[in-house]
Design a protein around this motif. Structure first.
Motif, PDB file in Angstrom:
ATOM      1  N   PHE A   1      -3.575  99.957 -72.792  1.00  0.00           N
ATOM      2  CA  PHE A   1      -4.551  99.429 -71.848  1.00  0.00           C
ATOM      3  C   PHE A   1      -5.852 100.231 -71.851  1.00  0.00           C
ATOM      4  N   ILE A   2      -6.965  99.484 -71.939  1.00  0.00           N
ATOM      5  CA  ILE A   2      -8.296 100.093 -71.963  1.00  0.00           C
ATOM      6  C   ILE A   2      -9.024  99.707 -70.675  1.00  0.00           C
ATOM      7  N   ASP A   3      -9.671 100.673 -70.046  1.00  0.00           N
ATOM      8  CA  ASP A   3     -10.324 100.434 -68.754  1.00  0.00           C
ATOM      9  C   ASP A   3     -11.648  99.669 -68.910  1.00  0.00           C
TER      10      ASP A   3
ATOM     11  N   SER B   1     -20.141  95.504 -66.608  1.00  0.00           N
ATOM     12  CA  SER B   1     -19.713  94.105 -66.766  1.00  0.00           C
ATOM     13  C   SER B   1     -18.332  93.863 -66.170  1.00  0.00           C
ATOM     14  N   TRP B   2     -17.661  94.941 -65.763  1.00  0.00           N
ATOM     15  CA  TRP B   2     -16.276  94.923 -65.272  1.00  0.00           C
ATOM     16  C   TRP B   2     -15.281  94.625 -66.391  1.00  0.00           C
TER      17      TRP B   2
ATOM     18  N   GLY C   1     -10.588 105.185 -64.016  1.00  0.00           N
ATOM     19  CA  GLY C   1     -10.656 104.891 -62.582  1.00  0.00           C
ATOM     20  C   GLY C   1     -11.513 103.685 -62.221  1.00  0.00           C
ATOM     21  N   THR C   2     -12.234 103.115 -63.204  1.00  0.00           N
ATOM     22  CA  THR C   2     -13.143 102.004 -62.875  1.00  0.00           C
ATOM     23  C   THR C   2     -12.390 100.792 -62.315  1.00  0.00           C
TER      24      THR C   2
ATOM     25  N   GLU D   1      -9.207  98.275 -55.594  1.00  0.00           N
ATOM     26  CA  GLU D   1      -9.079  98.808 -54.239  1.00  0.00           C
ATOM     27  C   GLU D   1     -10.065  98.151 -53.259  1.00  0.00           C
ATOM     28  N   LYS D   2     -11.303  97.961 -53.692  1.00  0.00           N
ATOM     29  CA  LYS D   2     -12.319  97.544 -52.712  1.00  0.00           C
ATOM     30  C   LYS D   2     -12.905  96.151 -52.973  1.00  0.00           C
TER      31      LYS D   2
END
Ligand SMILES: *Cc1c(COP(=O)(O)O)cnc(C)c1O
Length: 375
Positions: A98-100, A105-106, A335-336, A342-343
């Motif tokens: 998995f790559i963050d 651009s998310w 963490g991105t 989370e928000k």
């Protein structure tokens, strides 16, 4: 529920198309509407090869099989996505890495991908494919991603399930790697109630996908099979529905973008409320309007406030590296996507949403964000 996130927008045109297919007698996983739907998508994307399938997930599975992904292989994939993307890798017996995301651009970070690729090169364990997701109707930053992959001879699959009609530097979503995948599930920008499409400019990939999708049947009167296949074709009746929906795609995009513009105006100045960024190279299709609300407590409060009013909203996708089903697999994260999950919140964005409904949703969002002055 009174207002859904992204319900199907179907009417008289779709009804007529469905009945037309029914009356034609082609109530089968083959027929003129199926071929015509494939031709319509081919025309939209500019890629000649298109195979209509029973789901976007089936299209992802066949894309990986057509590229020769085998048990034990690694496939690099966006962690910030819907589970179907990662499931397809597991169907092949391969291991997702998995790559963050990048904040701009998310979608998959080209920088983290480059790090993961050089790490894999050092260990002499390159992935057999890289699966890039175009989330919420916005393409990833493909230029650096494809350059890195192709330099190493690694094929790129674009999961454009949510991005039909979007563009990247003017080029259509789905056509930015070697194989593209669309979904026509009930909540996508167009729907066949359930369905998907695989596209590729390579005739051998397209032939292989079509063959695997029809039980790997050899051309012989007695049905000869030299390998295991799948029953993954779309029904001709549903393809007729898809054609009627596709004809309305430009108006759906326009309406969803207008909804986004309204939300931006109505929520302007709301404390720490930020919208998914749309980089200058992105021709976003408007699929879902997504916001981040400063912190998790606020996002949860807004979500329950909307729910209490009969309005559906949804947290942003929970990253795959946090999902118990995929906990054992490797990841390159910073963490991105965890912070977005989370928000963040997706707001009702369906193409049949009225202006009054957009205003109502925005008002409820505002009322559940603590009123504080911007620092
Ligand atoms: C919807 C979706 C899929 C799966 O499509 P189905 O047609 O539901 O199988 C795959 N990837 C992403 C990113 C999706 O949103």
């Amino acid at each position: 529920m009174r207002i859904y996130l992204s319900p199907p927008d179907v009417g008289d045109a779709e009804r007529a198309a469905l009945l037309g297919a029914f009356d034609s007698g082609w109530v089968a996983p083959a027929g003129p509407d199926l071929a015509a739907f494939e031709a319509d998508i081919a025309e939209l994307t500019g890629w000649e090869g298109a195979v209509a399938l029973s789901s976007g997930t089936a299209a992802l599975h066949l894309a990986l099989l057509a590229l020769g992904v085998e048990p034990g292989d690694d496939v690099f994939v966006s962690t910030f996505t819907f589970a179907a993307t990662a499931n397809a890798i597991r169907y092949c017996g391969a291991n997702p890495v998995f790559i963050d995301s990048e904040p701009t651009s998310w979608n998959m970070s080209p920088v983290l991908l480059a790090e993961a690729l050089s790490d894999a090169r050092r260990r002499n364990r390159l992935p057999s494919a890289v699966l890039v997701v175009d989330l919420y109707g916005q393409c990833a930053d493909y230029e650096p991603i494809v350059a890195e992959c192709h330099e190493l001879g690694i094929p790129v699959v674009a999961d454009a399930a949510e991005a039909l009609g979007a563009t990247y530097k003017g080029r259509p979503a789905g056509t930015l790697g070697d194989i593209g995948v669309f979904s026509f599930n009930g909540n996508k920008i167009i729907t066949t109630s359930g369905g998907g499409m695989l596209i590729s400019p390579s005739p051998s990939v397209v032939d292989r996908a079509r063959y695997l999708a029809t039980q790997a049947r050899q051309p012989a009167a007695h049905y000869e099979h030299s390998e295991v296949g799948y029953n993954y074709r779309l029904s001709n009746v549903l393809a007729a529905l898809g054609r009627a929906q596709l004809a309305r795609l430009p108006s759906f995009i326009e309406r969803r973008r207008r909804t986004n513009a309204m939300y931006r105006e109505l929520l302007a100045g709301t404390y720490k409320c930020e919208f998914m960024p749309v980089p200058s190279w992105s021709g976003w299709n408007g699929w879902l309007t997504c916001v981040t609300l400063g912190d998790g407590d606020t996002a949860r409060r807004v979500h329950s406030g909307l729910l209490a009013a009969g309005i559906e909203s949804r947290p942003l996708w929970k990253p795959m590296h946090l999902q118990p089903a995929f906990a054992e697999f490797a990841c390159h994260v910073d963490g991105t996507s965890e912070s977005l999950f989370e928000k963040g919140l997706c707001l009702p964005s369906g193409s049949a949403l009225t202006d009054a409904e957009v205003c109502e949703v925005a008002e409820i969002v505002r009322s559940h964000v603590k009123h504080r002055v911007h620092p």
